[in-house]
Write a protein that holds these residues in place. Structure first.
Motif, PDB file in Angstrom:
ATOM      1  N   ARG A   5     -13.896 -65.343  37.084  1.00  0.00           N
ATOM      2  CA  ARG A   5     -13.530 -63.857  37.647  1.00  0.00           C
ATOM      3  C   ARG A   5     -13.892 -64.115  39.235  1.00  0.00           C
ATOM      4  NH1 ARG A   5     -14.850 -59.195  34.413  1.00  0.00           N
ATOM      5  NH2 ARG A   5     -15.351 -59.969  32.115  1.00  0.00           N
ATOM      6  N   ALA A   6     -14.705 -64.928  39.726  1.00  0.00           N
ATOM      7  CA  ALA A   6     -14.854 -64.925  41.085  1.00  0.00           C
ATOM      8  C   ALA A   6     -13.576 -65.807  41.663  1.00  0.00           C
ATOM      9  CB  ALA A   6     -16.046 -65.791  41.434  1.00  0.00           C
ATOM     10  N   LEU A   7     -13.041 -66.709  41.056  1.00  0.00           N
ATOM     11  CA  LEU A   7     -11.789 -67.540  41.409  1.00  0.00           C
ATOM     12  C   LEU A   7     -10.670 -66.682  41.599  1.00  0.00           C
ATOM     13  CD1 LEU A   7     -11.082 -70.549  42.279  1.00  0.00           C
ATOM     14  CD2 LEU A   7     -10.587 -70.857  39.761  1.00  0.00           C
ATOM     15  N   PHE A   8     -10.597 -65.899  40.478  1.00  0.00           N
ATOM     16  CA  PHE A   8      -9.227 -65.115  40.390  1.00  0.00           C
ATOM     17  C   PHE A   8      -9.440 -63.717  40.756  1.00  0.00           C
ATOM     18  CE2 PHE A   8      -8.716 -68.475  37.167  1.00  0.00           C
ATOM     19  CZ  PHE A   8      -7.660 -69.237  38.028  1.00  0.00           C
ATOM     20  N   ALA A   9     -10.727 -63.185  41.625  1.00  0.00           N
ATOM     21  CA  ALA A   9     -10.870 -61.752  41.770  1.00  0.00           C
ATOM     22  C   ALA A   9      -9.965 -61.260  42.639  1.00  0.00           C
ATOM     23  CB  ALA A   9     -12.216 -61.758  42.746  1.00  0.00           C
ATOM     24  N   GLY A  10      -9.121 -61.774  43.467  1.00  0.00           N
ATOM     25  CA  GLY A  10      -8.040 -61.138  44.195  1.00  0.00           C
ATOM     26  C   GLY A  10      -7.073 -60.678  43.336  1.00  0.00           C
ATOM     27  N   LEU A  11      -6.737 -60.906  42.065  1.00  0.00           N
ATOM     28  CA  LEU A  11      -5.702 -60.550  41.250  1.00  0.00           C
ATOM     29  C   LEU A  11      -5.798 -59.246  40.596  1.00  0.00           C
ATOM     30  CD1 LEU A  11      -4.962 -63.626  38.855  1.00  0.00           C
ATOM     31  CD2 LEU A  11      -4.038 -62.949  41.277  1.00  0.00           C
ATOM     32  N   ILE A  16       1.550 -55.682  41.897  1.00  0.00           N
ATOM     33  CA  ILE A  16       2.478 -56.489  41.336  1.00  0.00           C
ATOM     34  C   ILE A  16       1.899 -57.826  40.290  1.00  0.00           C
ATOM     35  CG2 ILE A  16       4.525 -56.138  42.869  1.00  0.00           C
ATOM     36  CD1 ILE A  16       3.810 -58.808  44.009  1.00  0.00           C
ATOM     37  N   GLU A  17       2.591 -58.328  39.570  1.00  0.00           N
ATOM     38  CA  GLU A  17       2.167 -59.443  38.913  1.00  0.00           C
ATOM     39  C   GLU A  17       1.859 -60.548  39.956  1.00  0.00           C
ATOM     40  OE1 GLU A  17       2.835 -60.623  34.888  1.00  0.00           O
ATOM     41  OE2 GLU A  17       2.877 -58.266  34.291  1.00  0.00           O
ATOM     42  N   ILE A  18       0.913 -61.367  39.637  1.00  0.00           N
ATOM     43  CA  ILE A  18       0.669 -62.478  40.589  1.00  0.00           C
ATOM     44  C   ILE A  18       0.034 -63.600  39.556  1.00  0.00           C
ATOM     45  CG2 ILE A  18      -0.590 -63.789  42.389  1.00  0.00           C
ATOM     46  CD1 ILE A  18      -0.678 -60.996  43.807  1.00  0.00           C
ATOM     47  N   MET A  19       0.647 -64.810  39.581  1.00  0.00           N
ATOM     48  CA  MET A  19      -0.040 -65.905  38.871  1.00  0.00           C
ATOM     49  C   MET A  19      -0.680 -66.856  39.736  1.00  0.00           C
ATOM     50  SD  MET A  19       0.122 -68.020  35.776  1.00  0.00           S
ATOM     51  CE  MET A  19       1.546 -67.045  34.775  1.00  0.00           C
ATOM     52  N   ALA A  20      -1.808 -67.164  39.319  1.00  0.00           N
ATOM     53  CA  ALA A  20      -2.722 -68.181  40.116  1.00  0.00           C
ATOM     54  C   ALA A  20      -2.847 -69.356  39.311  1.00  0.00           C
ATOM     55  CB  ALA A  20      -3.933 -67.626  40.555  1.00  0.00           C
ATOM     56  N   VAL A  21      -3.018 -70.491  39.995  1.00  0.00           N
ATOM     57  CA  VAL A  21      -2.878 -71.897  39.083  1.00  0.00           C
ATOM     58  C   VAL A  21      -4.034 -72.530  39.862  1.00  0.00           C
ATOM     59  CG1 VAL A  21      -2.016 -73.678  38.162  1.00  0.00           C
ATOM     60  CG2 VAL A  21      -0.601 -71.793  38.568  1.00  0.00           C
ATOM     61  N   ALA A  22      -5.374 -73.088  39.287  1.00  0.00           N
ATOM     62  CA  ALA A  22      -6.198 -73.702  39.759  1.00  0.00           C
ATOM     63  C   ALA A  22      -6.063 -75.161  39.219  1.00  0.00           C
ATOM     64  CB  ALA A  22      -7.580 -73.026  39.524  1.00  0.00           C
ATOM     65  N   TYR A  23      -6.088 -76.253  40.023  1.00  0.00           N
ATOM     66  CA  TYR A  23      -6.153 -77.611  39.654  1.00  0.00           C
ATOM     67  C   TYR A  23      -7.624 -78.141  39.721  1.00  0.00           C
ATOM     68  CZ  TYR A  23      -1.099 -76.498  39.753  1.00  0.00           C
ATOM     69  OH  TYR A  23       0.008 -75.963  39.596  1.00  0.00           O
ATOM     70  N   LEU A  24      -8.019 -78.853  38.856  1.00  0.00           N
ATOM     71  CA  LEU A  24      -9.495 -79.176  38.539  1.00  0.00           C
ATOM     72  C   LEU A  24      -9.578 -80.742  38.552  1.00  0.00           C
ATOM     73  CD1 LEU A  24     -10.666 -76.430  36.351  1.00  0.00           C
ATOM     74  CD2 LEU A  24     -10.665 -76.494  38.901  1.00  0.00           C
ATOM     75  N   ASP A  25     -10.638 -81.302  39.219  1.00  0.00           N
ATOM     76  CA  ASP A  25     -10.902 -82.511  38.966  1.00  0.00           C
ATOM     77  C   ASP A  25     -11.733 -82.890  37.649  1.00  0.00           C
ATOM     78  OD1 ASP A  25     -13.567 -82.136  39.457  1.00  0.00           O
ATOM     79  OD2 ASP A  25     -13.682 -83.270  41.633  1.00  0.00           O
ATOM     80  N   PRO A  26     -12.084 -84.152  37.480  1.00  0.00           N
ATOM     81  CA  PRO A  26     -12.763 -84.349  36.232  1.00  0.00           C
ATOM     82  C   PRO A  26     -14.176 -83.595  36.277  1.00  0.00           C
ATOM     83  CG  PRO A  26     -12.065 -86.493  37.008  1.00  0.00           C
ATOM     84  CD  PRO A  26     -11.774 -85.417  38.215  1.00  0.00           C
ATOM     85  N   GLY A  32      -7.221 -77.438  44.363  1.00  0.00           N
ATOM     86  CA  GLY A  32      -5.878 -76.917  45.022  1.00  0.00           C
ATOM     87  C   GLY A  32      -5.746 -75.604  44.019  1.00  0.00           C
ATOM     88  N   MET A  33      -4.756 -74.770  44.780  1.00  0.00           N
ATOM     89  CA  MET A  33      -4.367 -73.692  43.829  1.00  0.00           C
ATOM     90  C   MET A  33      -2.963 -73.108  44.361  1.00  0.00           C
ATOM     91  SD  MET A  33      -7.531 -70.841  43.573  1.00  0.00           S
ATOM     92  CE  MET A  33      -6.738 -69.769  42.454  1.00  0.00           C
ATOM     93  N   ARG A  34      -2.353 -72.849  43.449  1.00  0.00           N
ATOM     94  CA  ARG A  34      -0.945 -72.308  43.735  1.00  0.00           C
ATOM     95  C   ARG A  34      -0.930 -70.520  43.359  1.00  0.00           C
ATOM     96  NH1 ARG A  34       4.663 -73.546  44.574  1.00  0.00           N
ATOM     97  NH2 ARG A  34       4.183 -75.874  44.172  1.00  0.00           N
ATOM     98  N   HIS A  35      -0.207 -69.815  44.170  1.00  0.00           N
ATOM     99  CA  HIS A  35      -0.188 -68.414  43.754  1.00  0.00           C
ATOM    100  C   HIS A  35       1.296 -68.227  43.689  1.00  0.00           C
ATOM    101  CE1 HIS A  35      -4.272 -68.456  45.085  1.00  0.00           C
ATOM    102  NE2 HIS A  35      -4.478 -67.234  44.188  1.00  0.00           N
ATOM    103  N   VAL A  36       2.037 -67.300  42.709  1.00  0.00           N
ATOM    104  CA  VAL A  36       3.197 -67.050  42.774  1.00  0.00           C
ATOM    105  C   VAL A  36       3.261 -65.675  42.472  1.00  0.00           C
ATOM    106  CG1 VAL A  36       5.520 -67.460  41.494  1.00  0.00           C
ATOM    107  CG2 VAL A  36       3.655 -69.245  41.857  1.00  0.00           C
ATOM    108  N   ALA A  37       4.118 -64.714  43.393  1.00  0.00           N
ATOM    109  CA  ALA A  37       4.173 -63.331  43.111  1.00  0.00           C
ATOM    110  C   ALA A  37       5.346 -63.002  42.376  1.00  0.00           C
ATOM    111  CB  ALA A  37       4.316 -62.878  44.532  1.00  0.00           C
TER     112      ALA A  37
END
Length: 117
Positions: A5-11, A16-26, A32-37
């Protein structure tokens, strides 16, 4: 779920719909993240883009989230199909799709909890 919830709170507040992708280590730390509108009722990102980013970050896991400005956190048939295809594609690269969250106002639906992932 609280961390997600905290990581994606801005959504929550987007009109408009926004996709957020969070990339995680082990250790599940954010690399890192990517946001697509998208538009008022859809957003698209290719499996290829998510996979390329995962490899670029050397991620072992991914969490995706997108909002539904309508206020309904129910995943669409398109959401479910994309989640299944993305999970399968990432598996071939030894990257785990941990979850796909649909966020609408204060509600969050986990496709993992629904058994889709």
């Amino acid at each position: 779920m609280r961390t997600a919830r905290a990581l994606f709170a801005g959504l929550c507040d987007a009109t408009i719909e926004i996709m957020a992708v969070a990339y995680l280590d082990p250790n599940r730390r954010l690399l890192g993240m990517r946001h697509v509108a998208g538009g008022r009722d859809h957003v698209a990102i290719s499996i290829r883009t998510v996979a390329a980013d995962a490899l670029g970050f050397d991620a072992v896991a991914v969490v995706i989230a997108h909002n539904h400005p309508s206020g309904d956190a129910t995943p669409s048939a398109r959401d479910v199909a994309f989640t299944r295809a993305l999970a399968a594609g990432l598996r071939t690269l030894d990257v785990l799709l941990l979850d796909h969250l649909v966020i609408a106002e204060e509600r969050v639906t986990s496709l993992r909890a629904m058994g889709v992932v």
